[in-house]
Design an enzyme around this catalytic site. Structure first.
Site, mmCIF file in Angstrom:
data_model
loop_
_atom_site.group_PDB
_atom_site.id
_atom_site.type_symbol
_atom_site.label_atom_id
_atom_site.label_comp_id
_atom_site.label_asym_id
_atom_site.label_seq_id
_atom_site.Cartn_x
_atom_site.Cartn_y
_atom_site.Cartn_z
ATOM 1 N NE ARG A 18 58.791 99.994 93.258
ATOM 2 C CZ ARG A 18 58.715 99.463 94.385
ATOM 3 N NH1 ARG A 18 59.134 98.130 94.559
ATOM 4 N NH2 ARG A 18 59.486 100.379 95.225
ATOM 5 C CG ASN A 36 61.816 100.017 91.254
ATOM 6 O OD1 ASN A 36 60.893 100.614 90.536
ATOM 7 N ND2 ASN A 36 61.899 100.646 92.207
#
Length: 92
Positions: A18, A36
């Site tokens: 990320r 996620n």
């Protein structure tokens, strides 16, 4: 200007993916978000010029050469968000 939704699979959770995505999106001047999903995928919304999005996509698909490994992804156009200003990491 366009906005796309990417779903990415592979070794993309628990490896800093990320933040990798956020760093590169910001370096390309793109806006959107990354998070996620419970099913092991990572969802990315990215908005900007088509050529820039393609360059960004090529960068994240390549990974970091160490921990991140993208096995597959899907890409779908979604509506543009007017006045979107930044790219952020989101949490469950």
């Amino acid at each position: 200007m366009q906005k796309v939704r990417l779903l990415v699979s592979g070794r993309v959770q628990g490896v800093g993916f990320r933040y990798f995505v956020q760093r590169h999106a910001q370096s390309y001047g793109l806006t959107g978000s990354v998070k996620n999903l419970d099913n092991g995928l990572v969802e990315i919304y990215v908005q900007g010029e088509s050529d820039t999005i393609n360059q960004f996509l090529a960068t994240i698909i390549k990974g970091d050469g160490r921990f991140i490994k993208v096995d597959d992804y899907s890409c779908k156009a979604v509506p543009i968000v007017p006045d979107e200003k930044r790219f952020s990491c989101q949490y469950y």
